[in-house]
Design a protein around this motif. Structure first.
Motif, PDB file in Angstrom:
ATOM      1  N   VAL A  89       0.813  -1.082   0.107  1.00  9.06           N
ATOM      2  CA  VAL A  89       0.024  -0.053  -0.021  1.00  9.06           C
ATOM      3  C   VAL A  89       0.818   1.266  -0.151  1.00  9.06           C
ATOM      4  O   VAL A  89       0.382   2.479  -0.092  1.00  9.06           O
ATOM      5  CB  VAL A  89      -1.058  -0.102   1.040  1.00  9.06           C
ATOM      6  CG1 VAL A  89      -1.979  -1.142   1.097  1.00  9.06           C
ATOM      7  CG2 VAL A  89      -0.335   0.240   2.555  1.00  9.06           C
ATOM      8  N   VAL A  90       2.285   0.963   0.295  1.00 12.44           N
ATOM      9  CA  VAL A  90       3.344   1.983   0.291  1.00 12.44           C
ATOM     10  C   VAL A  90       4.200   2.134  -0.855  1.00 12.44           C
ATOM     11  O   VAL A  90       4.520   3.049  -1.545  1.00 12.44           O
ATOM     12  CB  VAL A  90       3.814   2.312   1.782  1.00 12.44           C
ATOM     13  CG1 VAL A  90       4.814   3.341   1.583  1.00 12.44           C
ATOM     14  CG2 VAL A  90       2.620   2.759   2.729  1.00 12.44           C
ATOM     15  N   CYS A  94       2.578   4.237  -4.888  1.00 15.44           N
ATOM     16  CA  CYS A  94       1.134   4.367  -4.024  1.00 15.44           C
ATOM     17  C   CYS A  94       1.382   5.839  -3.163  1.00 15.44           C
ATOM     18  O   CYS A  94       2.334   5.998  -2.605  1.00 15.44           O
ATOM     19  CB  CYS A  94       0.979   3.233  -3.272  1.00 15.44           C
ATOM     20  SG  CYS A  94       0.631   1.967  -4.237  1.00 15.44           S
ATOM     21  N   ALA A  96      -1.530   9.002  -1.569  1.00 11.68           N
ATOM     22  CA  ALA A  96      -2.540   9.227  -0.927  1.00 11.68           C
ATOM     23  C   ALA A  96      -3.060  10.895  -1.194  1.00 11.68           C
ATOM     24  O   ALA A  96      -2.832  11.446  -2.103  1.00 11.68           O
ATOM     25  CB  ALA A  96      -1.908   9.447   0.698  1.00 11.68           C
ATOM     26  N   LEU A 107      -5.259   6.825   2.717  1.00  5.11           N
ATOM     27  CA  LEU A 107      -4.605   5.714   1.549  1.00  5.11           C
ATOM     28  C   LEU A 107      -5.927   5.090   0.919  1.00  5.11           C
ATOM     29  O   LEU A 107      -6.077   3.825   1.421  1.00  5.11           O
ATOM     30  CB  LEU A 107      -3.712   4.968   2.125  1.00  5.11           C
ATOM     31  CG  LEU A 107      -2.327   5.307   2.398  1.00  5.11           C
ATOM     32  CD1 LEU A 107      -2.268   6.845   3.409  1.00  5.11           C
ATOM     33  CD2 LEU A 107      -1.679   4.419   3.006  1.00  5.11           C
ATOM     34  N   GLN A 110      -4.732   0.982  -2.816  1.00  2.46           N
ATOM     35  CA  GLN A 110      -3.291   0.991  -2.890  1.00  2.46           C
ATOM     36  C   GLN A 110      -2.982  -0.528  -3.359  1.00  2.46           C
ATOM     37  O   GLN A 110      -3.835  -1.250  -3.244  1.00  2.46           O
ATOM     38  CB  GLN A 110      -2.720   1.418  -1.900  1.00  2.46           C
ATOM     39  CG  GLN A 110      -3.166   2.449  -0.815  1.00  2.46           C
ATOM     40  CD  GLN A 110      -2.667   3.680  -1.603  1.00  2.46           C
ATOM     41  OE1 GLN A 110      -3.234   4.489  -2.384  1.00  2.46           O
ATOM     42  NE2 GLN A 110      -1.499   4.254  -1.347  1.00  2.46           N
ATOM     43  N   ASN A 119      -7.639  -4.608  -1.378  1.00  5.01           N
ATOM     44  CA  ASN A 119      -8.157  -3.361  -2.121  1.00  5.01           C
ATOM     45  C   ASN A 119      -8.715  -2.616  -0.567  1.00  5.01           C
ATOM     46  O   ASN A 119      -9.848  -1.674  -0.954  1.00  5.01           O
ATOM     47  CB  ASN A 119      -9.206  -3.588  -3.097  1.00  5.01           C
ATOM     48  CG  ASN A 119     -10.405  -4.467  -2.634  1.00  5.01           C
ATOM     49  OD1 ASN A 119     -10.260  -5.065  -1.429  1.00  5.01           O
ATOM     50  ND2 ASN A 119     -11.555  -4.712  -3.458  1.00  5.01           N
ATOM     51  N   ALA A 166      -7.206  -3.413  -6.669  1.00  7.07           N
ATOM     52  CA  ALA A 166      -6.281  -2.483  -6.181  1.00  7.07           C
ATOM     53  C   ALA A 166      -5.493  -1.919  -7.272  1.00  7.07           C
ATOM     54  O   ALA A 166      -5.057  -2.513  -8.202  1.00  7.07           O
ATOM     55  CB  ALA A 166      -5.364  -3.446  -5.160  1.00  7.07           C
ATOM     56  N   HIS A 168      -1.643   0.703  -8.582  1.00  7.85           N
ATOM     57  CA  HIS A 168      -0.734   1.884  -8.247  1.00  7.85           C
ATOM     58  C   HIS A 168      -1.204   3.353  -8.151  1.00  7.85           C
ATOM     59  O   HIS A 168      -2.014   3.801  -9.451  1.00  7.85           O
ATOM     60  CB  HIS A 168       0.349   1.759  -9.360  1.00  7.85           C
ATOM     61  CG  HIS A 168       0.992   0.565  -9.297  1.00  7.85           C
ATOM     62  ND1 HIS A 168       1.322  -0.319  -8.288  1.00  7.85           N
ATOM     63  CD2 HIS A 168       1.918  -0.101 -10.570  1.00  7.85           C
ATOM     64  CE1 HIS A 168       2.168  -1.270  -8.769  1.00  7.85           C
ATOM     65  NE2 HIS A 168       2.349  -1.081  -9.817  1.00  7.85           N
ATOM     66  N   SER A 169      -1.397   3.905  -6.955  1.00  6.63           N
ATOM     67  CA  SER A 169      -2.345   4.938  -7.049  1.00  6.63           C
ATOM     68  C   SER A 169      -1.683   6.327  -7.675  1.00  6.63           C
ATOM     69  O   SER A 169      -2.195   7.265  -7.970  1.00  6.63           O
ATOM     70  CB  SER A 169      -2.971   5.485  -5.591  1.00  6.63           C
ATOM     71  OG  SER A 169      -1.824   5.373  -4.551  1.00  6.63           O
ATOM     72  N   TYR A 378       4.748  10.942  -3.459  1.00 11.60           N
ATOM     73  CA  TYR A 378       3.425  11.326  -3.892  1.00 11.60           C
ATOM     74  C   TYR A 378       2.574  11.946  -2.668  1.00 11.60           C
ATOM     75  O   TYR A 378       3.222  13.026  -2.105  1.00 11.60           O
ATOM     76  CB  TYR A 378       2.685  10.109  -4.461  1.00 11.60           C
ATOM     77  CG  TYR A 378       3.295   9.501  -5.283  1.00 11.60           C
ATOM     78  CD1 TYR A 378       3.470   9.815  -6.741  1.00 11.60           C
ATOM     79  CD2 TYR A 378       4.079   8.035  -5.338  1.00 11.60           C
ATOM     80  CE1 TYR A 378       4.126   9.138  -7.568  1.00 11.60           C
ATOM     81  CE2 TYR A 378       4.729   7.492  -6.286  1.00 11.60           C
ATOM     82  CZ  TYR A 378       4.878   8.213  -7.483  1.00 11.60           C
ATOM     83  OH  TYR A 378       5.496   7.386  -8.328  1.00 11.60           O
ATOM     84  N   ARG A 380       1.648  11.177   0.231  1.00 14.84           N
ATOM     85  CA  ARG A 380       2.047  10.475   1.546  1.00 14.84           C
ATOM     86  C   ARG A 380       2.566  11.752   2.177  1.00 14.84           C
ATOM     87  O   ARG A 380       2.771  11.389   3.518  1.00 14.84           O
ATOM     88  CB  ARG A 380       2.562   9.281   1.300  1.00 14.84           C
ATOM     89  CG  ARG A 380       1.603   8.437   1.018  1.00 14.84           C
ATOM     90  CD  ARG A 380       2.373   6.809   1.088  1.00 14.84           C
ATOM     91  NE  ARG A 380       3.130   6.559   0.109  1.00 14.84           N
ATOM     92  CZ  ARG A 380       4.528   6.727   0.306  1.00 14.84           C
ATOM     93  NH1 ARG A 380       5.042   6.932   1.090  1.00 14.84           N
ATOM     94  NH2 ARG A 380       5.247   6.463  -0.923  1.00 14.84           N
TER      95      ARG A 380
END
Length: 406
Positions: A89-90, A94, A96, A107, A110, A119, A166, A168-169, A378, A380
């Motif tokens: 998720v990080v 990824c 936020a 989040l 991710q 997800n 899920a 790659h955000s 990003y 985060r």
């Protein structure tokens, strides 16, 4: 007023730009809101110029794979874990999004490809006296909803339960006040390396469930995208790495408009977009540009590439994967290859379209954050005017960092 509304509609229909409507709240109103804001206990304990770690827990404390009430094959790794497990998720591109009014870091969706297929979403409310990470709901495939996430139907964008896969955000999560976290374009889905879906998704903050609100019309829109909210026009600006023209999502009707008459920006590079309300401009962080940034004028659809002066901040990697925010007067940037106790700044010295921007640095003491994830920080990294500082989430197994600026 009717003539102005007609002109705004005509300009938008032509794909050229948008005339500014009512601007964001006056500074007096913003100051009044700040005055009535109750500073949480943890923030009161951090002196300006210090870095601290905050929160009662870590993301890894909520790992669904380690919870026998969620994981159907506990203590073994569930199928959704992929190659990275919850760290996905990080780690893999990824980001936020930040909700300033609610003081919450989201989040929302991710992972992606073979890295992580869970997800579930996560949120951290920093306005609480004792902030704690919360999972918005268990992942698809959990007990009570057992299914296989690698099912050969990746291009649908959904798992068998109808929930989105899920992804790659990148910089695609955008928080819209009064609406919630928006995944501007879903993009590359788990277990698949292709372009993914161009759907626009909205997260229900109460249930953790997603709904499809629109579909971007351009084939290249799914790649390494970046969006930013424009409160003066109530829309989301969007730019992908593979689409030459910017676009916007009109939140009044959830309609996409591709700005084909705007300047074309074809270079393939991950982006970050930041709306600057004080200048009515869109700031684009972009590793393909000479000084790694450019500026869009939404009135004219013009692209400007100002120069940069001053000393570049030590250790900072500045590109579309950097954590970058606007504090009202300058860009704040964090994405450091090694341990550091500083935040980079980039400040306009005059007319921001054409005059140079100046590099600077804010030094802190206290805890030294770990190095940035190579694939990008990003969203985060986020700035909060109310909390007077920056929040940073670097990993699932460490608590959240906070840089106290004021």
């Amino acid at each position: 007023m009717q003539r102005r509304d007609f002109l705004n509609g005509l300009i938008a229909a032509c794909g050229w730009g948008l005339a500014a409507s009512a601007k964001s709240a006056p500074r007096a109103e913003a100051a009044a809101e700040q005055e009535h804001f109750r500073i949480p206990a943890w923030r009161q304990a951090i002196q300006p110029g210090r870095i601290a770690q905050i929160g009662r827990n870590r993301l890894s404390d909520l790992d669904p794979a380690k919870n026998p009430a969620i994981n159907p094959v506990y203590p073994n790794a569930p199928e959704w874990s992929g190659s990275l497990g919850q760290a996905g998720v990080v780690l893999p591109w990824c980001g936020a999004c930040w909700d300033e009014h609610g003081g919450t870091l989201w989040l929302p969706l991710q992972g992606g490809h073979g890295d992580y297929a869970g997800n579930e979403g996560y949120r951290l409310r920093l306005i609480d006296d004792q902030p704690a990470w919360v999972m918005t709901r268990p992942p698809s495939g959990a007990i009570g909803n057992i299914l296989k996430t690698q099912d050969g139907k990746e291009l649908t964008g959904n798992y068998a339960d109808g929930r989105p896969r899920a992804v790659h955000s990148f910089n695609k999560p955008v928080y819209v006040p009064g609406i919630g976290p928006v995944m501007v374009v879903q993009g590359n889905t788990s277990w698949n390396g292709s372009m993914g879906t161009a759907r626009t998704l909205l997260l229900d903050e109460q249930t953790g469930e997603w709904s499809v609100k629109a579909v971007h019309p351009s084939p290249g829109a799914t790649m390494a995208g970046a969006g930013c909210y424009d409160p003066s026009r109530h829309l989301i600006w969007y730019k992908s790495s593979a689409e030459g023209h910017p676009s916007y999502l009109d939140l009044r009707n959830w309609n996409w408009v591709v700005l084909t008459r705007w300047a074309k920006d074809p270079s393939w590079s991950a982006k970050r977009l930041i709306f600057l309300p004080e200048h009515d401009l869109i700031f684009q962080v972009d590793g393909a540009k000479p000084n790694k940034f450019c500026v869009w004028d939404p009135e004219r659809g013009s692209l400007y590439t100002p120069t940069a002066i001053g000393t570049f901040p030590k250790g900072l990697v500045f590109n579309g994967g950097s954590g970058c925010e606007w504090d009202g007067t300058r860009i704040l940037a964090w994405h450091h290859a090694g341990s550091t106790t500083s935040i980079g700044t980039l400040t306009p010295t005059g007319e921001p379209r054409r005059d140079p921007w100046a590099w600077g640095e804010i030094e802190f003491s206290g805890i030294t954050p770990s190095a940035a994830v190579p694939n990008g920080t990003y969203g985060r990294f986020a700035y909060s005017r109310k909390l007077k500082g920056c929040v940073l989430q670097n990993a699932v197994n460490t608590r959240t960092y906070f840089f106290a600026i004021g």
